[in-house]
Design a protein around this motif. Sequence first.
Motif, short mmCIF file in Angstrom:
data_model
loop_
_atom_site.label_atom_id
_atom_site.label_comp_id
_atom_site.label_asym_id
_atom_site.label_seq_id
_atom_site.Cartn_x
_atom_site.Cartn_y
_atom_site.Cartn_z
N VAL A 65 0.84 -1.21 0.00
CA VAL A 65 0.00 0.00 0.00
C VAL A 65 0.87 1.25 0.00
CG1 VAL A 65 -2.16 -0.80 1.02
CG2 VAL A 65 -0.24 -0.26 2.51
N ARG A 66 2.01 1.17 0.66
CA ARG A 66 2.92 2.32 0.71
C ARG A 66 3.54 2.55 -0.67
NH1 ARG A 66 7.92 2.63 5.04
NH2 ARG A 66 8.02 4.89 5.25
N ILE A 67 3.91 1.48 -1.32
CA ILE A 67 4.49 1.59 -2.67
C ILE A 67 3.45 2.16 -3.63
CG2 ILE A 67 5.47 0.30 -4.61
CD1 ILE A 67 6.51 -1.73 -2.49
N ASP A 68 2.19 1.69 -3.49
CA ASP A 68 1.12 2.19 -4.37
C ASP A 68 0.94 3.69 -4.19
OD1 ASP A 68 0.66 -0.25 -5.44
OD2 ASP A 68 -1.15 -0.68 -4.29
N ALA A 69 0.93 4.13 -2.94
CA ALA A 69 0.76 5.56 -2.68
C ALA A 69 1.95 6.34 -3.24
CB ALA A 69 0.61 5.81 -1.17
N GLY A 70 3.14 5.79 -3.07
CA GLY A 70 4.33 6.45 -3.60
C GLY A 70 4.28 6.53 -5.11
N SER A 71 3.77 5.48 -5.72
CA SER A 71 3.68 5.42 -7.16
C SER A 71 2.70 6.46 -7.70
CB SER A 71 3.26 4.00 -7.55
OG SER A 71 2.78 3.97 -8.85
N ARG A 72 1.58 6.66 -6.99
CA ARG A 72 0.61 7.69 -7.42
C ARG A 72 1.23 9.07 -7.29
NH1 ARG A 72 -3.06 4.26 -4.80
NH2 ARG A 72 -2.95 5.47 -2.88
N HIS A 73 1.96 9.27 -6.19
CA HIS A 73 2.62 10.56 -5.96
C HIS A 73 3.64 10.85 -7.07
CE1 HIS A 73 4.91 13.20 -2.78
NE2 HIS A 73 4.65 13.84 -3.89
N GLN A 74 4.42 9.82 -7.40
CA GLN A 74 5.43 9.97 -8.45
C GLN A 74 4.76 10.28 -9.79
OE1 GLN A 74 7.50 6.42 -9.80
NE2 GLN A 74 9.47 7.48 -9.70
N ALA A 75 3.67 9.58 -10.08
CA ALA A 75 2.97 9.79 -11.34
C ALA A 75 2.41 11.22 -11.42
CB ALA A 75 1.83 8.77 -11.49
N ARG A 76 1.91 11.73 -10.28
CA ARG A 76 1.39 13.11 -10.24
C ARG A 76 2.50 14.11 -10.54
NH1 ARG A 76 -1.61 11.88 -5.70
NH2 ARG A 76 0.02 12.71 -4.34
N ASP A 77 3.67 13.89 -9.91
CA ASP A 77 4.79 14.81 -10.13
C ASP A 77 5.23 14.79 -11.59
OD1 ASP A 77 4.85 15.63 -7.55
OD2 ASP A 77 6.70 14.57 -7.00
N ILE A 78 5.29 13.61 -12.15
CA ILE A 78 5.73 13.50 -13.55
C ILE A 78 4.71 14.20 -14.45
CG2 ILE A 78 6.12 11.87 -15.46
CD1 ILE A 78 7.35 9.95 -13.35
N ALA A 79 3.43 14.02 -14.14
CA ALA A 79 2.39 14.66 -14.96
C ALA A 79 2.44 16.18 -14.83
CB ALA A 79 1.01 14.13 -14.55
N ALA A 80 2.82 16.66 -13.64
CA ALA A 80 2.81 18.11 -13.40
C ALA A 80 4.07 18.80 -13.92
CB ALA A 80 2.65 18.38 -11.90
N ALA A 81 5.11 18.03 -14.18
CA ALA A 81 6.39 18.62 -14.60
C ALA A 81 6.34 19.00 -16.08
CB ALA A 81 7.52 17.62 -14.36
N PRO A 82 7.23 19.92 -16.47
CA PRO A 82 7.30 20.24 -17.90
C PRO A 82 7.73 19.02 -18.72
CG PRO A 82 8.72 21.70 -16.57
CD PRO A 82 8.22 20.64 -15.67
#
Length: 98
Positions: A65-82
């Motif tokens: 569950v921790r990895i899943d949450a981290g993965s969503r966070h990472q995906a959000r950052d990548i989506a928000a970056a230029p």
Amino acid sequence: MAQESAFPSLYEYALARRCPRCRAESGLPCNAPRKHGQIASRNRIRAQAGQPPVELDPLEMLHVVRIDAGSRHQARDIAAAPWPEDRRPGRRYDSLEH
Ligand SMILES: [Zn+2]
């Protein structure tokens, strides 16, 4: 490739959050005695067979569950970056505390 190096690894993202499962604080490994036990017994069997211990993926030591949450966070950052071509070299675009 360039995209991945501009962001911390999934392990760092997962480790940066509290674990919803075992309540390990951010930055601390999961309290997962069963996982530790499984790895220890696997390595005991290997040692008896004269084999070196298995190389451990640090993600194996965290709750899913921790990895899943981290993965969503990472995906959000990548989506928000230029876009990768618009990024400046050496700059971090993640939202982890650093
Ligand atoms: Zn945990």
